[in-house]
Design an enzyme around this catalytic site. Structure first.
Site, PDB file in Angstrom:
ATOM      1  CG  ASP A  49      -0.371  -0.012   2.512  1.00 12.82           C
ATOM      2  OD1 ASP A  49       0.865  -0.138   2.601  1.00 12.82           O
ATOM      3  OD2 ASP A  49      -1.111   0.107   3.517  1.00 12.82           O
ATOM      4  CB  SER A  50       4.550   1.743  -0.146  1.00 13.21           C
ATOM      5  OG  SER A  50       4.767   0.652  -1.019  1.00 13.21           O
ATOM      6  CG  ASP A  88       0.487  -4.137   1.967  1.00 13.94           C
ATOM      7  OD1 ASP A  88       0.795  -5.150   2.639  1.00 13.94           O
ATOM      8  OD2 ASP A  88       1.222  -3.132   1.896  1.00 13.94           O
ATOM      9  CE  LYS A 118       3.376  -5.872   3.741  1.00 15.17           C
ATOM     10  NZ  LYS A 118       2.868  -4.653   4.457  1.00 15.17           N
ATOM     11  CD  GLU A 187       8.204  -0.078   7.439  1.00 14.38           C
ATOM     12  OE1 GLU A 187       7.259  -0.781   7.018  1.00 14.38           O
ATOM     13  OE2 GLU A 187       8.429   1.079   7.037  1.00 14.38           O
TER      14      GLU A 187
HETATM   15  O1  KIV Z   1       3.577  -1.081   1.543  1.00 13.37           O
HETATM   16  C1  KIV Z   1       4.726  -1.506   1.431  1.00 13.37           C
HETATM   17  O2  KIV Z   1       5.410  -1.289   0.426  1.00 13.37           O
HETATM   18  C2  KIV Z   1       5.257  -2.282   2.533  1.00 13.37           C
HETATM   19  C3  KIV Z   1       6.720  -2.597   2.508  1.00 13.37           C
HETATM   20  C4  KIV Z   1       7.470  -1.353   2.714  1.00 13.37           C
HETATM   21  C5  KIV Z   1       7.074  -3.657   3.475  1.00 13.37           C
HETATM   22  O3  KIV Z   1       4.555  -2.631   3.412  1.00 13.37           O
END
Ligand code: KIV
Length: 280
Positions: A49-50, A88, A118, A187
């Site tokens: 979700d980044s 995510d 995730k 993290e």
């Molecule tokens: O959203 C994301 O990209 C993440 C990674 C940084 C682990 O959760």
């Protein structure tokens, strides 16, 4: 490529079996072309979700929607044949109840074809993770500095520096393993804690800003190839400067358009011979 020649996808079970073995290589991808470039090199690809911050310019990940995750999950699945693809669960789509989490995760898996989801959280998500796993949804948990809780943390701060924090994150890791997660992303934590969690768990730990003590590493791909020129977190190593290369190319294109050097002969269609339908 024939069906026989296609590489088989790495499964969530194979990721789990990498505990203590050769380090798991993981990166984020949000699009088909980038996923294609990553596929041969990564064991796991995360549609994180980044993407809210990296692609959409949002200030945090909180504005990311389930539809966004499905669209980008589908794009990444189209670009991969080998890597285990994890998507995510976005903020607000799973925290209310195990049932809410199941509805979101099942929709994301069914519509994107990804292998697992995730979610962020530790002990407070134990019942939810167990609920999902019991219903056929493989789960990676994300503990330590969990970006969806940025407002609770008061910023993106390294977690687990003091004894209370250490204890809390270790308990989170143990709860998540007990619930049946097949891997855990840690993290933004200090090295001794990442080492302690990695030694305590039977599932692999995948670190981001959590030291080399983890069973694998993950980074945001745009960070490692240097798309951004303004800020690089301490835990990122930049392996390329793509942002600078893009800017140089765009400046050269703009200069060529302004001077009429582009398009040149090589990019121009000509009439060939006498036929009006033939183009050279
Ligand atoms: O959203 C994301 O990209 C993440 C990674 C940084 C682990 O959760």
């Amino acid at each position: 490529m024939s069906a026989q020649a296609r590489p088989t996808r790495i499964t969530t079970r194979q990721i789990c079996q990498r505990k203590g073995g050769s380090p798991i290589v993981a990166l984020t991808a949000y699009s088909t072309p980038v996923a294609r470039l990553l596929d041969a090199h990564c064991d796991m690809i995360l549609v994180g979700d980044s993407l809210g911050m990296v692609l959409y310019g949002l200030p945090t990940t909180l504005g990311v929607t389930v539809d966004m995750m499905i669209n980008h999950g589908q794009a990444v699945m189209r670009g991969t044949m080998r890597a285990c693809v994890v998507v995510d669960l976005p903020f607000g789509s799973y925290g209310a109840s195990p049932e809410q989490a199941f509805g979101t995760a099942a929709r994301i898996m069914a519509e994107s074809g990804c292998a697992a989801v995730k979610l962020e959280g530790g002990a407070e998500m134990e019942a939810t993770v167990a609920f999902l796993v019991a219903r056929g949804i493989p789960v990676v948990a994300h503990i330590g500095l969990t970006p969806q809780s940025v407002n609770t943390f008061g910023g993106f701060r390294v977690q687990g520096r003091d004894e209370a924090g250490r204890h809390h994150i270790l308990e989170d890791a143990i709860a998540i393993e007990r619930a049946g997660a097949f891997a855990v992303v840690i993290e933004g934590t200090v090295e001794p804690l990442a080492r302690e969690i990695t030694a305590a768990l039977r599932i692999p730990t995948i670190g981001i800003g959590a030291s080399a003590a983890c069973d694998g590493q993950i980074l945001v791909t745009d960070d490692l190839v240097g798309v951004f020129q303004d800020f690089t977190p301490k835990f990122v190593k930049r392996y390329a400067e793509i942002g600078g290369a893009i800017e140089e190319a765009v400046a050269a294109y703009a200069a060529d358009v302004r001077s009429r050097a582009f398009p040149g002969d090589a990019q121009t269609f000509k009439v060939a011979g006498k036929s009006p339908t033939q183009e050279g």
